[in-house]
Design an enzyme around this catalytic site. Structure first.
Site, PDB file in Angstrom:
ATOM      1  N   ASP A  16       0.821  -1.215   0.000  1.00 43.85           N
ATOM      2  CA  ASP A  16       0.000   0.000   0.000  1.00 43.85           C
ATOM      3  C   ASP A  16       0.852   1.261   0.000  1.00 43.85           C
ATOM      4  O   ASP A  16       0.662   2.161   0.835  1.00 43.85           O
ATOM      5  CB  ASP A  16      -0.939   0.020   1.214  1.00 43.85           C
ATOM      6  CG  ASP A  16      -1.738  -1.257   1.368  1.00 43.85           C
ATOM      7  OD1 ASP A  16      -2.150  -1.818   0.342  1.00 43.85           O
ATOM      8  OD2 ASP A  16      -1.939  -1.701   2.516  1.00 43.85           O
ATOM      9  N   GLU A 190     -11.171   1.151  -4.017  1.00 43.15           N
ATOM     10  CA  GLU A 190     -10.538   1.568  -2.757  1.00 43.15           C
ATOM     11  C   GLU A 190      -9.250   2.317  -3.081  1.00 43.15           C
ATOM     12  O   GLU A 190      -8.979   2.656  -4.228  1.00 43.15           O
ATOM     13  CB  GLU A 190     -10.252   0.330  -1.893  1.00 43.15           C
ATOM     14  CG  GLU A 190      -9.394  -0.701  -2.597  1.00 43.15           C
ATOM     15  CD  GLU A 190      -9.206  -1.991  -1.813  1.00 43.15           C
ATOM     16  OE1 GLU A 190      -9.338  -1.952  -0.573  1.00 43.15           O
ATOM     17  OE2 GLU A 190      -8.901  -3.024  -2.424  1.00 43.15           O
TER      18      GLU A 190
END
Length: 550
Positions: A16, A190
Protein backbone atom coordinates in the site's frame (compact mmCIF):
# COMPACT_ATOMS: atom_id res chain seq x y z
CA UNK A 1 23.27 8.38 -13.42
CA UNK A 2 21.70 4.97 -12.95
CA UNK A 3 20.11 3.43 -16.04
CA UNK A 4 17.51 1.09 -14.55
CA UNK A 5 15.63 0.26 -11.38
CA UNK A 6 15.04 -3.36 -10.41
CA UNK A 7 11.67 -4.24 -8.87
CA UNK A 8 10.60 -4.55 -6.17
CA UNK A 9 12.21 -1.47 -4.64
CA UNK A 10 11.00 -2.44 -1.12
CA UNK A 11 11.23 -6.24 -0.90
CA UNK A 12 9.30 -8.19 1.69
CA UNK A 13 6.13 -7.09 3.45
CA UNK A 14 5.78 -3.41 2.37
CA UNK A 15 2.30 -2.93 0.87
CA UNK A 16 0.00 0.00 0.00
CA UNK A 17 2.73 2.53 -0.85
CA UNK A 18 2.16 6.28 -0.67
CA UNK A 19 4.93 8.47 -2.12
CA UNK A 20 5.82 12.14 -1.69
CA UNK A 21 8.71 14.31 -2.88
CA UNK A 22 10.04 17.14 -0.71
CA UNK A 23 12.76 18.98 -2.61
CA UNK A 24 15.11 16.27 -3.84
CA UNK A 25 14.06 13.76 -1.16
CA UNK A 26 11.52 11.00 -1.81
CA UNK A 27 9.58 9.20 0.91
CA UNK A 28 7.39 6.11 0.69
CA UNK A 29 5.02 5.13 3.51
CA UNK A 30 3.71 1.56 3.67
CA UNK A 31 1.23 -0.41 5.77
CA UNK A 32 2.35 -2.28 8.88
CA UNK A 33 -1.00 -3.88 9.90
CA UNK A 34 -0.65 -5.46 13.39
CA UNK A 35 3.10 -4.79 13.67
CA UNK A 36 4.36 -2.08 16.03
CA UNK A 37 5.51 0.73 15.73
CA UNK A 38 3.04 1.71 13.03
CA UNK A 39 3.79 2.72 9.40
CA UNK A 40 7.15 2.26 7.69
CA UNK A 41 8.69 5.25 5.90
CA UNK A 42 11.59 4.72 3.51
CA UNK A 43 13.76 7.47 2.00
CA UNK A 44 15.51 7.79 -1.37
CA UNK A 45 17.11 10.42 -3.58
CA UNK A 46 17.18 8.41 -6.79
CA UNK A 47 14.00 6.24 -6.63
CA UNK A 48 16.22 3.15 -6.81
CA UNK A 49 18.01 2.93 -3.45
CA UNK A 50 15.91 3.11 -0.30
CA UNK A 51 16.46 2.91 3.45
CA UNK A 52 14.08 2.83 6.41
CA UNK A 53 14.08 6.20 8.21
CA UNK A 54 10.97 6.31 10.40
CA UNK A 55 8.08 4.47 12.03
CA UNK A 56 5.99 7.44 13.24
CA UNK A 57 3.29 5.74 15.35
CA UNK A 58 5.12 4.95 18.56
CA UNK A 59 2.76 5.59 21.48
CA UNK A 60 -0.66 4.57 22.70
CA UNK A 61 -2.33 7.91 21.95
CA UNK A 62 -1.49 7.41 18.27
CA UNK A 63 -1.98 3.65 18.02
CA UNK A 64 -3.00 0.84 20.34
CA UNK A 65 -3.69 -2.41 18.48
CA UNK A 66 -4.17 -4.78 21.40
CA UNK A 67 -7.05 -7.01 20.36
CA UNK A 68 -6.84 -6.12 16.68
CA UNK A 69 -7.28 -9.17 14.40
CA UNK A 70 -4.56 -10.64 12.24
CA UNK A 71 -4.18 -8.40 9.18
CA UNK A 72 -6.05 -5.67 11.05
CA UNK A 73 -4.34 -2.62 12.51
CA UNK A 74 -2.68 -0.05 10.24
CA UNK A 75 -4.03 -0.09 6.68
CA UNK A 76 -2.94 2.05 3.74
CA UNK A 77 -1.21 5.13 5.18
CA UNK A 78 -1.10 8.29 3.10
CA UNK A 79 1.94 10.59 3.34
CA UNK A 80 1.88 14.16 2.01
CA UNK A 81 3.72 17.43 2.55
CA UNK A 82 2.25 20.93 2.71
CA UNK A 83 2.57 24.12 4.75
CA UNK A 84 5.95 23.06 6.12
CA UNK A 85 4.57 19.83 7.58
CA UNK A 86 4.44 16.13 6.80
CA UNK A 87 0.83 14.89 7.01
CA UNK A 88 0.22 11.20 7.70
CA UNK A 89 -3.27 9.71 7.43
CA UNK A 90 -3.87 6.08 8.48
CA UNK A 91 -6.55 3.59 9.46
CA UNK A 92 -6.62 1.36 12.54
CA UNK A 93 -8.82 -1.62 11.66
CA UNK A 94 -10.45 -3.13 14.74
CA UNK A 95 -12.77 -5.53 12.91
CA UNK A 96 -12.23 -6.83 9.38
CA UNK A 97 -14.37 -9.96 8.97
CA UNK A 98 -18.08 -10.29 8.34
CA UNK A 99 -20.66 -7.68 7.35
CA UNK A 100 -19.19 -4.82 9.39
CA UNK A 101 -15.76 -3.25 9.51
CA UNK A 102 -14.62 -0.99 12.34
CA UNK A 103 -12.09 1.27 10.62
CA UNK A 104 -10.96 4.37 12.51
CA UNK A 105 -9.08 7.02 10.53
CA UNK A 106 -6.51 9.36 12.09
CA UNK A 107 -4.15 12.21 11.22
CA UNK A 108 -0.70 13.04 12.63
CA UNK A 109 1.75 15.72 11.49
CA UNK A 110 5.46 16.46 11.91
CA UNK A 111 7.91 19.19 10.86
CA UNK A 112 10.46 16.56 9.80
CA UNK A 113 10.19 12.97 8.66
CA UNK A 114 11.82 11.73 11.87
CA UNK A 115 9.43 13.78 14.00
CA UNK A 116 8.39 14.75 16.46
CA UNK A 117 5.04 13.40 15.32
CA UNK A 118 1.95 14.96 16.85
CA UNK A 119 -0.82 13.36 18.81
CA UNK A 120 -3.42 11.76 16.57
CA UNK A 121 -6.61 13.52 15.51
CA UNK A 122 -9.56 11.17 15.02
CA UNK A 123 -11.19 11.91 11.66
CA UNK A 124 -13.93 9.39 10.87
CA UNK A 125 -14.70 5.67 10.64
CA UNK A 126 -16.77 5.49 7.45
CA UNK A 127 -14.30 3.39 5.50
CA UNK A 128 -10.60 2.74 5.02
CA UNK A 129 -7.70 3.78 2.76
CA UNK A 130 -7.94 7.50 3.54
CA UNK A 131 -5.73 10.09 1.84
CA UNK A 132 -5.38 13.84 2.23
CA UNK A 133 -5.57 16.05 -0.88
CA UNK A 134 -4.07 19.54 -0.66
CA UNK A 135 -5.77 21.63 -3.35
CA UNK A 136 -4.20 24.60 -5.10
CA UNK A 137 -6.41 27.03 -3.19
CA UNK A 138 -5.07 25.76 0.15
CA UNK A 139 -8.15 23.75 1.11
CA UNK A 140 -7.66 20.17 2.28
CA UNK A 141 -9.87 17.20 1.55
CA UNK A 142 -10.05 13.76 3.12
CA UNK A 143 -10.65 11.07 0.52
CA UNK A 144 -11.63 7.51 1.49
CA UNK A 145 -13.70 4.57 0.36
CA UNK A 146 -17.00 3.94 2.13
CA UNK A 147 -18.05 0.55 3.52
CA UNK A 148 -21.69 -0.46 2.88
CA UNK A 149 -22.71 -3.41 5.07
CA UNK A 150 -26.08 -3.62 3.29
CA UNK A 151 -24.51 -4.42 -0.09
CA UNK A 152 -24.65 -1.49 -2.48
CA UNK A 153 -24.79 -1.21 -6.28
CA UNK A 154 -23.58 -4.35 -8.06
CA UNK A 155 -24.11 -6.31 -4.84
CA UNK A 156 -20.89 -5.34 -3.13
CA UNK A 157 -19.89 -3.55 0.04
CA UNK A 158 -17.39 -1.12 -1.46
CA UNK A 159 -19.73 1.85 -1.75
CA UNK A 160 -17.57 4.35 -3.61
CA UNK A 161 -15.11 7.14 -2.88
CA UNK A 162 -16.03 9.91 -0.43
CA UNK A 163 -14.59 13.41 -0.04
CA UNK A 164 -15.04 15.80 2.86
CA UNK A 165 -13.17 18.97 3.72
CA UNK A 166 -10.68 18.98 6.59
CA UNK A 167 -10.21 22.18 8.60
CA UNK A 168 -6.67 22.44 10.04
CA UNK A 169 -7.73 25.35 12.23
CA UNK A 170 -10.52 23.34 13.83
CA UNK A 171 -8.71 20.01 13.69
CA UNK A 172 -11.74 18.21 12.29
CA UNK A 173 -13.74 17.38 9.19
CA UNK A 174 -16.27 20.02 8.14
CA UNK A 175 -18.99 20.42 5.53
CA UNK A 176 -20.90 17.86 3.50
CA UNK A 177 -19.73 14.36 2.61
CA UNK A 178 -19.90 13.62 -1.13
CA UNK A 179 -19.63 10.29 -2.93
CA UNK A 180 -17.66 11.29 -6.04
CA UNK A 181 -16.92 7.94 -7.74
CA UNK A 182 -18.41 4.45 -7.51
CA UNK A 183 -15.78 2.70 -9.60
CA UNK A 184 -16.10 0.31 -12.51
CA UNK A 185 -17.49 -3.18 -12.99
CA UNK A 186 -14.15 -4.49 -11.73
CA UNK A 187 -15.53 -3.63 -8.25
CA UNK A 188 -13.81 -3.33 -4.84
CA UNK A 189 -12.97 0.35 -5.45
CA UNK A 190 -10.54 1.57 -2.76
CA UNK A 191 -7.11 3.17 -2.24
CA UNK A 192 -7.99 6.64 -3.59
CA UNK A 193 -5.49 9.42 -4.35
CA UNK A 194 -6.37 12.79 -5.92
CA UNK A 195 -4.10 14.91 -8.14
CA UNK A 196 -4.59 18.31 -9.81
CA UNK A 197 -3.07 18.63 -13.27
CA UNK A 198 -3.78 20.65 -16.43
CA UNK A 199 -7.15 21.85 -15.18
CA UNK A 200 -8.32 18.33 -14.25
CA UNK A 201 -8.79 16.47 -10.99
CA UNK A 202 -7.40 12.96 -11.49
CA UNK A 203 -8.62 10.23 -9.15
CA UNK A 204 -6.44 7.12 -8.85
CA UNK A 205 -8.07 4.06 -7.26
CA UNK A 206 -7.34 0.40 -6.63
CA UNK A 207 -9.89 -2.16 -7.82
CA UNK A 208 -10.45 -5.89 -8.06
CA UNK A 209 -9.44 -6.79 -4.50
CA UNK A 210 -5.85 -7.20 -3.37
CA UNK A 211 -5.46 -10.66 -4.92
CA UNK A 212 -4.56 -11.76 -8.44
CA UNK A 213 -7.24 -9.54 -10.05
CA UNK A 214 -5.90 -6.38 -8.43
CA UNK A 215 -5.69 -3.30 -10.67
CA UNK A 216 -5.13 0.46 -10.75
CA UNK A 217 -7.96 2.49 -12.29
CA UNK A 218 -8.03 6.22 -13.04
CA UNK A 219 -10.85 8.71 -13.57
CA UNK A 220 -10.97 12.48 -13.93
CA UNK A 221 -13.23 15.49 -13.56
CA UNK A 222 -13.11 19.25 -14.10
CA UNK A 223 -14.38 19.75 -10.54
CA UNK A 224 -13.44 18.06 -7.30
CA UNK A 225 -17.03 16.97 -6.65
CA UNK A 226 -17.32 15.28 -10.06
CA UNK A 227 -18.77 13.67 -12.04
CA UNK A 228 -15.65 11.62 -12.81
CA UNK A 229 -15.17 9.90 -16.15
CA UNK A 230 -13.21 6.65 -16.14
CA UNK A 231 -10.09 6.35 -18.26
CA UNK A 232 -11.09 4.68 -21.57
CA UNK A 233 -8.22 2.22 -21.00
CA UNK A 234 -9.78 1.48 -17.59
CA UNK A 235 -6.70 0.03 -15.87
CA UNK A 236 -3.44 1.95 -15.87
CA UNK A 237 -1.77 -1.07 -14.24
CA UNK A 238 -2.69 -4.70 -13.58
CA UNK A 239 -1.14 -8.16 -13.76
CA UNK A 240 -4.48 -9.95 -14.00
CA UNK A 241 -4.02 -10.53 -17.73
CA UNK A 242 -0.34 -11.49 -17.45
CA UNK A 243 -0.21 -14.61 -15.26
CA UNK A 244 3.30 -15.37 -16.47
CA UNK A 245 4.71 -12.08 -15.10
CA UNK A 246 7.05 -12.19 -12.12
CA UNK A 247 5.20 -9.30 -10.45
CA UNK A 248 1.64 -10.29 -9.60
CA UNK A 249 -1.27 -8.74 -7.66
CA UNK A 250 -0.24 -5.30 -8.93
CA UNK A 251 -2.39 -2.47 -7.60
CA UNK A 252 -2.89 0.17 -4.89
CA UNK A 253 -0.69 2.88 -6.34
CA UNK A 254 0.43 6.48 -5.95
CA UNK A 255 2.19 8.90 -8.34
CA UNK A 256 5.10 11.30 -7.88
CA UNK A 257 6.68 13.87 -10.18
CA UNK A 258 10.48 14.25 -10.12
CA UNK A 259 12.38 17.52 -10.10
CA UNK A 260 12.90 17.07 -13.83
CA UNK A 261 9.21 16.59 -14.65
CA UNK A 262 9.26 12.79 -14.97
CA UNK A 263 6.41 10.74 -13.51
CA UNK A 264 6.66 7.49 -11.54
CA UNK A 265 4.04 5.25 -9.97
CA UNK A 266 4.70 3.15 -6.89
CA UNK A 267 2.41 0.17 -6.37
CA UNK A 268 2.07 -3.01 -4.38
CA UNK A 269 2.83 -6.38 -5.94
CA UNK A 270 3.82 -9.89 -4.93
CA UNK A 271 6.22 -12.49 -6.27
CA UNK A 272 4.83 -16.04 -6.04
CA UNK A 273 7.28 -18.83 -5.36
CA UNK A 274 8.58 -20.52 -8.47
CA UNK A 275 7.05 -23.83 -7.39
CA UNK A 276 3.60 -22.24 -7.35
CA UNK A 277 4.00 -19.77 -10.25
CA UNK A 278 3.78 -22.70 -12.69
CA UNK A 279 0.05 -22.95 -11.96
CA UNK A 280 -0.52 -19.70 -13.83
CA UNK A 281 1.03 -20.98 -17.04
CA UNK A 282 -0.34 -24.51 -17.08
CA UNK A 283 2.84 -26.06 -15.74
CA UNK A 284 3.15 -29.05 -13.43
CA UNK A 285 0.86 -29.29 -10.44
CA UNK A 286 2.23 -27.55 -7.36
CA UNK A 287 3.00 -29.40 -4.15
CA UNK A 288 -0.03 -27.97 -2.35
CA UNK A 289 -3.45 -29.52 -2.31
CA UNK A 290 -5.13 -26.13 -2.64
CA UNK A 291 -3.22 -25.37 -5.87
CA UNK A 292 -2.77 -21.66 -5.28
CA UNK A 293 0.19 -19.44 -5.99
CA UNK A 294 1.90 -18.48 -2.76
CA UNK A 295 4.00 -15.42 -1.86
CA UNK A 296 5.71 -15.67 1.56
CA UNK A 297 7.40 -12.30 1.06
CA UNK A 298 3.94 -10.77 1.08
CA UNK A 299 2.89 -7.71 -0.84
CA UNK A 300 5.93 -5.64 -1.75
CA UNK A 301 6.45 -2.19 -3.27
CA UNK A 302 7.45 -1.78 -6.91
CA UNK A 303 7.79 1.27 -9.17
CA UNK A 304 6.86 1.97 -12.81
CA UNK A 305 7.77 4.89 -15.05
CA UNK A 306 4.84 6.80 -16.55
CA UNK A 307 4.30 9.11 -19.47
CA UNK A 308 1.65 11.72 -18.79
CA UNK A 309 1.00 14.01 -21.77
CA UNK A 310 -0.79 17.26 -21.03
CA UNK A 311 -4.57 16.86 -20.94
CA UNK A 312 -4.41 13.05 -21.21
CA UNK A 313 -4.47 10.05 -18.88
CA UNK A 314 -1.07 8.65 -17.85
CA UNK A 315 0.32 5.42 -19.34
CA UNK A 316 3.15 3.06 -18.45
CA UNK A 317 6.29 4.19 -20.26
CA UNK A 318 7.08 0.67 -21.42
CA UNK A 319 3.62 0.23 -22.97
CA UNK A 320 0.59 -1.86 -22.06
CA UNK A 321 -0.57 -2.08 -18.47
CA UNK A 322 1.42 -5.01 -17.05
CA UNK A 323 4.09 -4.27 -14.44
CA UNK A 324 7.73 -4.42 -15.53
CA UNK A 325 10.47 -6.05 -13.51
CA UNK A 326 13.02 -3.45 -14.66
CA UNK A 327 12.16 0.17 -15.42
CA UNK A 328 14.05 3.18 -16.73
CA UNK A 329 15.50 5.28 -13.93
CA UNK A 330 14.94 9.03 -13.66
CA UNK A 331 17.61 11.57 -14.54
CA UNK A 332 18.96 11.62 -11.00
CA UNK A 333 22.40 10.81 -9.62
CA UNK A 334 22.47 7.38 -8.02
CA UNK A 335 22.83 7.54 -4.23
CA UNK A 336 23.15 4.06 -2.72
CA UNK A 337 23.02 3.29 0.99
CA UNK A 338 25.32 0.93 2.87
CA UNK A 339 23.80 -2.51 3.35
CA UNK A 340 22.95 -3.30 6.98
CA UNK A 341 25.13 -5.94 8.65
CA UNK A 342 23.85 -9.52 8.62
CA UNK A 343 24.43 -9.92 12.35
CA UNK A 344 22.73 -7.89 15.07
CA UNK A 345 24.29 -7.76 18.53
CA UNK A 346 22.06 -6.34 21.22
CA UNK A 347 24.47 -3.87 22.73
CA UNK A 348 22.37 -0.70 22.62
CA UNK A 349 19.35 0.55 24.56
CA UNK A 350 17.04 0.53 21.53
CA UNK A 351 15.75 -2.27 19.34
CA UNK A 352 17.57 -2.22 15.97
CA UNK A 353 15.39 -0.72 13.20
CA UNK A 354 14.84 -3.96 11.27
CA UNK A 355 12.78 -5.42 14.13
CA UNK A 356 9.18 -4.95 15.19
CA UNK A 357 6.77 -6.54 17.64
CA UNK A 358 3.02 -7.16 17.68
CA UNK A 359 0.16 -4.81 18.59
CA UNK A 360 1.07 -3.29 21.94
CA UNK A 361 2.33 0.25 22.65
CA UNK A 362 3.93 -1.09 25.87
CA UNK A 363 7.03 -2.95 24.64
CA UNK A 364 8.60 -2.93 28.12
CA UNK A 365 6.06 -5.58 29.01
CA UNK A 366 7.48 -7.76 26.23
CA UNK A 367 11.23 -7.22 26.13
CA UNK A 368 14.21 -5.34 27.57
CA UNK A 369 17.64 -4.41 26.22
CA UNK A 370 18.88 -3.13 29.58
CA UNK A 371 18.00 -5.80 32.17
CA UNK A 372 20.92 -7.89 30.97
CA UNK A 373 23.28 -5.65 28.97
CA UNK A 374 24.34 -7.17 25.67
CA UNK A 375 21.23 -9.34 25.43
CA UNK A 376 17.66 -9.00 24.23
CA UNK A 377 15.58 -10.33 27.11
CA UNK A 378 12.08 -11.40 26.07
CA UNK A 379 9.48 -12.03 28.76
CA UNK A 380 7.19 -14.98 28.17
CA UNK A 381 3.65 -13.65 27.98
CA UNK A 382 0.52 -15.04 26.34
CA UNK A 383 0.31 -17.86 23.80
CA UNK A 384 1.16 -17.66 20.09
CA UNK A 385 -2.60 -17.35 19.55
CA UNK A 386 -2.90 -14.13 21.56
CA UNK A 387 -3.99 -10.87 19.95
CA UNK A 388 -3.11 -8.85 23.05
CA UNK A 389 0.26 -9.44 24.74
CA UNK A 390 2.45 -11.57 22.53
CA UNK A 391 6.21 -11.46 23.17
CA UNK A 392 7.62 -11.83 19.65
CA UNK A 393 10.40 -9.68 18.14
CA UNK A 394 11.02 -10.30 14.45
CA UNK A 395 12.15 -8.90 11.10
CA UNK A 396 10.72 -9.27 7.60
CA UNK A 397 11.68 -12.07 5.27
CA UNK A 398 13.03 -10.15 2.28
CA UNK A 399 14.57 -13.00 0.25
CA UNK A 400 13.32 -16.26 -1.20
CA UNK A 401 16.33 -18.02 0.34
CA UNK A 402 17.97 -17.03 3.60
CA UNK A 403 19.76 -18.26 6.71
CA UNK A 404 18.79 -17.00 10.17
CA UNK A 405 20.43 -17.76 13.51
CA UNK A 406 20.25 -16.78 17.16
CA UNK A 407 21.52 -17.96 20.53
CA UNK A 408 19.20 -18.40 23.49
CA UNK A 409 19.63 -18.88 27.21
CA UNK A 410 16.53 -19.86 29.16
CA UNK A 411 15.52 -22.29 31.89
CA UNK A 412 11.92 -23.43 31.46
CA UNK A 413 10.48 -25.45 34.33
CA UNK A 414 7.63 -27.11 32.43
CA UNK A 415 5.89 -27.49 29.11
CA UNK A 416 3.90 -24.25 29.50
CA UNK A 417 7.14 -22.31 29.11
CA UNK A 418 8.88 -22.20 25.74
CA UNK A 419 11.04 -19.80 23.75
CA UNK A 420 13.16 -19.82 20.62
CA UNK A 421 13.43 -19.06 16.91
CA UNK A 422 10.18 -18.51 15.02
CA UNK A 423 9.21 -18.21 11.36
CA UNK A 424 5.93 -16.31 11.57
CA UNK A 425 3.07 -15.11 9.42
CA UNK A 426 0.20 -14.88 11.92
CA UNK A 427 -1.50 -16.76 14.75
CA UNK A 428 -2.57 -19.51 12.33
CA UNK A 429 0.63 -19.80 10.28
CA UNK A 430 4.04 -20.34 11.89
CA UNK A 431 6.95 -22.74 12.46
CA UNK A 432 8.62 -22.49 15.88
CA UNK A 433 11.84 -24.13 17.12
CA UNK A 434 11.59 -24.00 20.91
CA UNK A 435 13.53 -24.69 24.07
CA UNK A 436 11.00 -26.03 26.57
CA UNK A 437 10.82 -28.63 29.34
CA UNK A 438 8.91 -31.75 30.18
CA UNK A 439 6.68 -32.19 33.23
CA UNK A 440 9.69 -33.07 35.34
CA UNK A 441 11.53 -29.90 34.31
CA UNK A 442 14.10 -31.50 31.99
CA UNK A 443 15.03 -29.18 29.09
CA UNK A 444 13.94 -30.22 25.61
CA UNK A 445 14.17 -28.96 22.05
CA UNK A 446 11.13 -29.43 19.83
CA UNK A 447 9.17 -27.87 16.97
CA UNK A 448 5.67 -26.45 17.08
CA UNK A 449 4.05 -25.88 13.70
CA UNK A 450 0.74 -24.42 12.60
CA UNK A 451 0.81 -24.66 8.80
CA UNK A 452 -2.06 -22.44 7.63
CA UNK A 453 -4.78 -24.00 9.77
CA UNK A 454 -7.42 -21.28 9.82
CA UNK A 455 -9.66 -20.89 11.82
CA UNK A 456 -8.72 -23.82 14.08
CA UNK A 457 -5.02 -23.08 14.75
CA UNK A 458 -4.36 -26.74 15.51
CA UNK A 459 -0.77 -27.36 16.54
CA UNK A 460 1.34 -30.07 14.95
CA UNK A 461 4.56 -31.61 16.24
CA UNK A 462 6.85 -32.45 13.30
CA UNK A 463 9.58 -34.06 15.41
CA UNK A 464 8.90 -37.69 16.25
CA UNK A 465 10.54 -37.17 19.66
CA UNK A 466 11.83 -34.01 21.39
CA UNK A 467 15.61 -33.68 21.69
CA UNK A 468 17.08 -33.79 25.19
CA UNK A 469 19.19 -30.74 26.11
CA UNK A 470 21.69 -30.14 28.92
CA UNK A 471 20.14 -28.72 32.07
CA UNK A 472 21.61 -25.28 31.36
CA UNK A 473 23.81 -23.36 28.95
CA UNK A 474 23.22 -21.52 25.68
CA UNK A 475 21.65 -23.16 22.65
CA UNK A 476 22.12 -21.85 19.12
CA UNK A 477 19.07 -22.06 16.89
CA UNK A 478 19.00 -21.68 13.13
CA UNK A 479 16.78 -22.03 10.10
CA UNK A 480 17.46 -22.30 6.40
CA UNK A 481 14.76 -21.27 3.94
CA UNK A 482 14.94 -22.15 0.27
CA UNK A 483 11.90 -21.13 -1.79
CA UNK A 484 9.05 -23.14 -0.25
CA UNK A 485 11.09 -25.23 2.21
CA UNK A 486 12.27 -24.51 5.75
CA UNK A 487 14.79 -26.58 7.73
CA UNK A 488 15.61 -25.95 11.39
CA UNK A 489 18.98 -26.73 13.01
CA UNK A 490 20.57 -26.35 16.44
CA UNK A 491 23.95 -26.40 18.18
CA UNK A 492 25.10 -26.59 21.79
CA UNK A 493 27.56 -23.93 22.86
CA UNK A 494 30.26 -23.62 20.21
CA UNK A 495 29.58 -27.09 18.82
CA UNK A 496 28.69 -28.04 15.27
CA UNK A 497 25.23 -27.54 13.84
CA UNK A 498 22.84 -30.50 13.75
CA UNK A 499 19.83 -30.72 11.46
CA UNK A 500 16.49 -32.02 12.67
CA UNK A 501 15.80 -34.19 9.63
CA UNK A 502 12.46 -32.52 8.83
CA UNK A 503 11.36 -30.18 6.05
CA UNK A 504 8.55 -27.71 6.75
CA UNK A 505 6.33 -25.90 4.26
CA UNK A 506 7.54 -22.31 4.16
CA UNK A 507 4.93 -21.44 1.53
CA UNK A 508 2.28 -21.85 4.23
CA UNK A 509 3.55 -18.55 5.67
CA UNK A 510 1.89 -16.52 2.92
CA UNK A 511 -1.19 -14.43 2.21
CA UNK A 512 -2.64 -17.05 -0.07
CA UNK A 513 -2.28 -20.15 2.10
CA UNK A 514 -5.19 -21.32 4.20
CA UNK A 515 -8.03 -18.99 3.37
CA UNK A 516 -7.38 -17.20 0.10
CA UNK A 517 -5.30 -14.23 -1.05
CA UNK A 518 -7.95 -11.63 -0.24
CA UNK A 519 -8.10 -12.41 3.47
CA UNK A 520 -4.50 -12.03 4.60
CA UNK A 521 -2.40 -8.97 3.95
CA UNK A 522 1.03 -9.18 5.57
CA UNK A 523 4.08 -11.37 4.95
CA UNK A 524 6.55 -13.78 6.54
CA UNK A 525 8.82 -12.72 9.40
CA UNK A 526 11.59 -14.49 11.26
CA UNK A 527 12.69 -13.71 14.78
CA UNK A 528 12.76 -14.51 18.48
CA UNK A 529 9.91 -15.22 20.87
CA UNK A 530 9.07 -16.34 24.38
CA UNK A 531 5.76 -17.70 25.67
CA UNK A 532 4.61 -18.65 29.13
CA UNK A 533 1.03 -19.79 29.43
CA UNK A 534 1.53 -20.44 33.15
CA UNK A 535 1.64 -16.69 33.75
CA UNK A 536 5.03 -16.84 35.48
CA UNK A 537 6.74 -14.68 32.83
CA UNK A 538 9.72 -16.87 31.86
CA UNK A 539 12.61 -14.70 30.64
CA UNK A 540 14.62 -15.81 27.62
CA UNK A 541 17.88 -14.05 26.73
CA UNK A 542 19.08 -13.77 23.13
CA UNK A 543 22.71 -12.75 22.54
CA UNK A 544 22.49 -12.02 18.79
CA UNK A 545 20.38 -12.48 15.70
CA UNK A 546 21.61 -12.87 12.13
CA UNK A 547 19.80 -12.87 8.80
CA UNK A 548 21.64 -13.46 5.56
CA UNK A 549 20.29 -13.81 2.04
CA UNK A 550 21.47 -16.94 0.23
Amino acid sequence: MTATIQNPILPGFNPDPSIVRVGDDYYVATSTFEWYPGVQIHHSRDLKNWRLVARPLTRAQQLDMRGDPDSGGVWAPDLSYADGLFWLIYTDVKRRDGAWKDTHNYLVTAPAIDGPWSDAIRLNSSGFDPSLFHDEDGRKWLVNMVWNHNFGPAGQRFGGILVQEYSPGEGRLVGPVRNIYRGTDHLFTEGPHLYRRDGWYYLLTAEGGTGYDHAVTMARSKTLEGPYETDPAKHVLTAKDAPEALLQRAGHADIVETEGGEFYMVHLCSRPLEATRRLATGGPRAIHADDVRRSPLGRETAIQKLVWPKGEFPRLAHGGNSPAETVAAPALAEQPFAAPPARTDFGGPELPPAFQWLRTPEPRRLFSLTERPGFLRIFGRESPGSAFEHALVARRQTDFAYRAETEIECSPTGYQQFAGLIAWYNRFKFHYLVVTADEAGARLLTVYSCPADWPNARLSFPLAEPIRLPADGPVRLGCDVDDGELRFRYALGDGDWSGLGIVLDQSALSDEAGNGPGNNFTGAFVGMAAHDTSGAGLAADFSYFSYEAV
